[in-house]
Design a protein around this motif. Sequence first.
Motif, PDB file in Angstrom:
ATOM      1  N   PHE A 168       0.985  -1.410   0.023  1.00 14.06           N
ATOM      2  CA  PHE A 168       0.031   0.070  -0.495  1.00 14.06           C
ATOM      3  C   PHE A 168       0.559   1.180  -0.275  1.00 14.06           C
ATOM      4  O   PHE A 168       0.664   1.644  -0.679  1.00 14.06           O
ATOM      5  N   LEU A 169       1.848   1.555   0.795  1.00 15.74           N
ATOM      6  CA  LEU A 169       2.604   2.436   0.995  1.00 15.74           C
ATOM      7  C   LEU A 169       3.806   2.716   0.110  1.00 15.74           C
ATOM      8  O   LEU A 169       3.757   4.390  -0.866  1.00 15.74           O
ATOM      9  N   GLU A 170       3.736   1.538  -0.648  1.00 16.22           N
ATOM     10  CA  GLU A 170       4.600   1.432  -1.997  1.00 16.22           C
ATOM     11  C   GLU A 170       4.285   2.891  -3.269  1.00 16.22           C
ATOM     12  O   GLU A 170       4.552   3.468  -3.794  1.00 16.22           O
ATOM     13  N   HIS A 171       2.876   1.968  -3.206  1.00 13.59           N
ATOM     14  CA  HIS A 171       1.740   3.072  -4.134  1.00 13.59           C
ATOM     15  C   HIS A 171       1.924   4.555  -4.062  1.00 13.59           C
ATOM     16  O   HIS A 171       1.251   5.248  -4.911  1.00 13.59           O
ATOM     17  N   LEU A 172       2.334   5.036  -2.547  1.00 13.05           N
ATOM     18  CA  LEU A 172       1.861   6.874  -2.161  1.00 13.05           C
ATOM     19  C   LEU A 172       3.117   6.702  -2.355  1.00 13.05           C
ATOM     20  O   LEU A 172       3.157   8.021  -1.775  1.00 13.05           O
ATOM     21  N   SER A 173       4.341   6.329  -3.160  1.00 15.87           N
ATOM     22  CA  SER A 173       5.411   7.336  -3.489  1.00 15.87           C
ATOM     23  C   SER A 173       4.884   8.575  -3.847  1.00 15.87           C
ATOM     24  O   SER A 173       4.468   8.896  -4.878  1.00 15.87           O
ATOM     25  N   VAL A 174       5.321   9.502  -2.908  1.00 14.57           N
ATOM     26  CA  VAL A 174       4.909  11.484  -2.767  1.00 14.57           C
ATOM     27  C   VAL A 174       5.719  11.674  -4.175  1.00 14.57           C
ATOM     28  O   VAL A 174       7.250  11.596  -4.686  1.00 14.57           O
ATOM     29  N   LYS A 175       5.256  12.670  -5.145  1.00 18.14           N
ATOM     30  CA  LYS A 175       5.955  13.355  -5.999  1.00 18.14           C
ATOM     31  C   LYS A 175       6.165  14.456  -5.954  1.00 18.14           C
ATOM     32  O   LYS A 175       5.089  14.896  -5.368  1.00 18.14           O
ATOM     33  N   ARG A 176       7.312  15.457  -6.989  1.00 20.06           N
ATOM     34  CA  ARG A 176       6.956  17.172  -6.418  1.00 20.06           C
ATOM     35  C   ARG A 176       7.027  17.486  -7.898  1.00 20.06           C
ATOM     36  O   ARG A 176       7.696  16.494  -8.849  1.00 20.06           O
ATOM     37  N   ILE A 177       5.828  18.414  -8.163  1.00 15.69           N
ATOM     38  CA  ILE A 177       6.029  18.165  -9.839  1.00 15.69           C
ATOM     39  C   ILE A 177       6.170  19.773 -10.175  1.00 15.69           C
ATOM     40  O   ILE A 177       6.531  20.936  -9.518  1.00 15.69           O
ATOM     41  N   CYS A 220       0.416  11.016  -6.606  1.00 15.88           N
ATOM     42  CA  CYS A 220       1.009  11.575  -5.022  1.00 15.88           C
ATOM     43  C   CYS A 220       1.702  12.715  -4.508  1.00 15.88           C
ATOM     44  O   CYS A 220       2.649  12.004  -5.044  1.00 15.88           O
ATOM     45  N   VAL A 221       0.606  13.328  -4.016  1.00 14.17           N
ATOM     46  CA  VAL A 221       1.550  14.739  -3.771  1.00 14.17           C
ATOM     47  C   VAL A 221       2.086  15.270  -2.208  1.00 14.17           C
ATOM     48  O   VAL A 221       2.831  15.801  -2.419  1.00 14.17           O
ATOM     49  N   HIS A 222       1.035  14.493  -1.640  1.00 14.22           N
ATOM     50  CA  HIS A 222       1.718  15.287  -0.036  1.00 14.22           C
ATOM     51  C   HIS A 222       0.793  13.854   0.879  1.00 14.22           C
ATOM     52  O   HIS A 222      -0.651  13.208   0.035  1.00 14.22           O
ATOM     53  N   ILE A 223       1.604  13.343   1.765  1.00 13.35           N
ATOM     54  CA  ILE A 223       0.880  12.568   2.387  1.00 13.35           C
ATOM     55  C   ILE A 223       1.264  13.293   4.083  1.00 13.35           C
ATOM     56  O   ILE A 223       2.509  13.524   4.457  1.00 13.35           O
ATOM     57  N   HIS A 224       0.462  13.136   5.128  1.00 12.07           N
ATOM     58  CA  HIS A 224       0.563  13.535   6.570  1.00 12.07           C
ATOM     59  C   HIS A 224      -0.198  12.579   6.914  1.00 12.07           C
ATOM     60  O   HIS A 224      -1.406  12.018   6.780  1.00 12.07           O
ATOM     61  N   ALA A 225      -0.058  12.019   8.433  1.00 12.55           N
ATOM     62  CA  ALA A 225      -0.647  10.932   9.128  1.00 12.55           C
ATOM     63  C   ALA A 225      -1.111  11.423  10.683  1.00 12.55           C
ATOM     64  O   ALA A 225      -0.883  13.311  10.294  1.00 12.55           O
ATOM     65  N   ASN A 226      -2.238  11.364  10.219  1.00 12.88           N
ATOM     66  CA  ASN A 226      -3.476  11.913  11.282  1.00 12.88           C
ATOM     67  C   ASN A 226      -3.178  11.406  13.306  1.00 12.88           C
ATOM     68  O   ASN A 226      -3.381  10.545  13.311  1.00 12.88           O
TER      69      ASN A 226
END
Length: 298
Positions: free
Chosen positions: A60-69, A231-237
């Motif tokens: 799951f987390l590998e799919h969420l690799s964050v990209k910068r544009i 995916c461009v950003h991820i943050h934990a609640n």
Amino acid sequence: MTDLKIRSSLKKVLVPIIDQIGFASAAYYESKNHIINQSGDLINFSKPPVTFADEKLVQFLEHLSVKRINGLDLVRIGGNNDGGYVMYRPSQPSVALSLGVGPNVSWDKEMISLGHKVYMFDPTIKKPPMKVEGARFHRIGVEGNNESFPNLDLRPLKNLRADLSEEANSYILKIDVEGAEWLAFANADPSELENYKQIAVEFHDLNKLKNAINAETMLKALKNILLSHHCVHIHANNYSKLIRFGEYWFPDAIEVSFLRKSTEQVTSGAKDVASEFDQPNCEFLDDYNLEALIELWK
């Protein structure tokens, strides 16, 4: 008994109770912060997965690799703490669907102030907690688990957008629906998701990746989005628990922002997970440290 005596008696009873509640709250935050402050060590993927749950979490987390544009800068839309989302500032007026209203409408209000149309959806409340000038509220929700909520008006994501009869070139989706997001995205036709320039979603109940059937649904939901979006950003609640999957630990709820792909975009892998615009959802707690994801994404 006089009013003065009654108030005096109540004070004698209530003050110790209030003091105990205050002590319990302080103890809770101290205990939770102790766990959060260890997250930089506990969230670690240097060792191989041990359990089925570990494998599904990594997948799951590998799919969420964050990209910068390149050429675009992230901003925070909405207030500090819970209710704000880190995303790219929309470059043109858009139609925004805000699914799941909750107690905080700062995102909706700021989107209105930036010149966007906002449609708010939530079948669990009669009206938003405060009036959002210019926004329209619908007591309708997105189709998730209909069996759990037979009396609510729940519809597929495509119907929510189509029923607005808006001829927009750009839609934006913000969705925080307490777990219904998984089936909403898993059941959505990928072509429907292409209508959204940006998607900001809170993914709940990551602990359910431990179950094979749930994991299949959750991965399908994510893959459907990623067919058309980065995916461009991820943050934990930080309101959520830190869950042990086996060898690995990870928070149970994360906020993720996606940007629609285009041929003009030049992307690069993120060097840091945290953004300068991040805010802890709970202001009394620190943020989870997710920097171990960078090594996972290499």
